[in-house]
Design an enzyme around this catalytic site. Structure first.
Site, PDB file in Angstrom:
ATOM      1  N   HIS A  33      16.305 -18.255  28.749  1.00 28.77           N
ATOM      2  CA  HIS A  33      16.741 -18.699  30.066  1.00 28.77           C
ATOM      3  C   HIS A  33      15.609 -18.715  31.089  1.00 28.77           C
ATOM      4  CE1 HIS A  33      20.882 -18.616  28.740  1.00 28.77           C
ATOM      5  NE2 HIS A  33      20.713 -17.373  28.308  1.00 28.77           N
TER       6      HIS A  33
ATOM      7  N   THR B 157       0.663  -1.490  -7.361  1.00 29.56           N
ATOM      8  CA  THR B 157       0.651  -2.472  -6.279  1.00 29.56           C
ATOM      9  C   THR B 157      -0.757  -2.995  -6.013  1.00 29.56           C
ATOM     10  OG1 THR B 157       0.455  -0.771  -4.554  1.00 29.56           O
ATOM     11  CG2 THR B 157       2.680  -1.430  -5.208  1.00 29.56           C
TER      12      THR B 157
ATOM     13  N   LYS C 108       3.796  -5.364  -3.103  1.00 26.22           N
ATOM     14  CA  LYS C 108       2.691  -5.299  -2.145  1.00 26.22           C
ATOM     15  C   LYS C 108       2.951  -6.298  -1.022  1.00 26.22           C
ATOM     16  CE  LYS C 108      -1.505  -3.278  -1.845  1.00 26.22           C
ATOM     17  NZ  LYS C 108      -1.721  -1.831  -2.011  1.00 26.22           N
TER      18      LYS C 108
END
Length: 292
Positions: free
Chosen positions: A252, A69, A24
């Site tokens: 950058h 789950t 899960k």
């Protein structure tokens, strides 16, 4: 003519599992410690993955060994209540230990937890950990941080690099240095470790090597050198840390040309470039001790 069942049996005989796992993800918990009128909170997200002894759920559609789950989600909530959440590392170890000791057919448990700050959602960095434990083995604990954006406007350069016919990058003695730091380190032990203290120290050490002393700064000749120096200092300060990975993408900023507007930009206004960007990474570990 070859029947479908014969083909299925033949195919199964010529393949093997590399790995399996299920669980899960993104189980959210808000845990409140109450000490009289003082309350402290810990908000976390847990990802739990289990590997079972049998793979009959894959090969035969037999679900009798599967821990649902939804049960895994409930277990995360219940253990937060029963065990409390001292640190995310200890909570992850509690979860792994629960599944390995409560179910004989669970061979491996892995839990990853991310700490999300609450009340004001403007964290300077995100804390996470992952713990993996196999049956009859000690847990392997990694802690980490990510999305820690740091920037300095001076004391950074990049010179003396290799040039070929495609190189157009000018050398820079003084430039902006900005990165979003990712760090992940492995502990050599789990007992009597101050996980909160180590995490804070690692974060502070990276900032220390990046910025340097407040009045003098510290010159960085490359992202690689700053990354390596940070790792060395972290390993020197924390003997319980065995290995550390650092990732520092070079974000950058370029000076905006304002000459067409009749303005002179004296390194004051910059444009952030989303991509492409350099990506510098390295993993440092202690050398194995010599055997006597």
């Amino acid at each position: 003519m070859i029947s479908r069942s014969t083909m299925d049996t033949s195919s199964a005989q010529n393949v093997e599992f590399v790995r399996t796992g299920y669980g899960k993800n993104t189980v959210k918990v808000l845990y409140i410690r109450r000490h009289g009128s003082h309350h402290s909170i810990l908000e976390l997200r847990a990802d739990v993955e289990l590997t079972l002894k049998s793979r009959k759920d894959y090969t035969a559609g037999d679900n009798s060994d599967i821990i649902p789950t939804d049960t895994i989600k409930n277990t995360v909530h219940a253990l937060a209540k029963i065990k409390g959440v001292k640190t995310i590392e200890q909570f992850s170890m509690d979860l792994c230990n629960h599944f390995l000791t409560s179910f004989d057919h669970v061979m491996r448990a892995r839990d990853g937890v991310e700490h999300a700050h609450a009340f004001i959602l403007s964290p300077e960095t995100r804390r996470f950990c992952d713990v993996e434990q196999k049956r009859d083995d000690p847990p392997v604990v990694h802690s980490g941080l990510k999305d820690m954006k740091v920037l300095k406007t001076t004391k950074s350069g990049f010179e003396g690099f290799l040039r070929d016919r495609f190189t157009t990058l000018p050398e820079a003695r003084d430039r902006c240095f900005c990165t979003s730091v990712y760090a992940r380190w492995r502990y050599s032990k789990t007992a009597n470790v101050n996980f909160d203290g180590v995490w804070t120290s690692v974060k502070d050490t990276i900032i220390e090597k990046f910025a340097g002393p407040y009045d003098l700064g510290e010159y960085s000749p490359s992202v690689q050198k700053t990354l390596y120096d940070s790792q060395c200092l972290i390993l020197a300060r924390h003997p319980e840390v065995e290995e550390i990975e650092l990732v520092m993408p070079n974000q950058h900023y370029v000076t905006i040309d304002m000459t067409k507007m009749g303005l002179v930009n004296k390194e004051e206004v910059f444009l952030a470039l989303d991509n492409p960007s350099g990506n510098i990474t390295g993993t440092l570990r202690r050398k194995p001790r010599a055997k006597l």
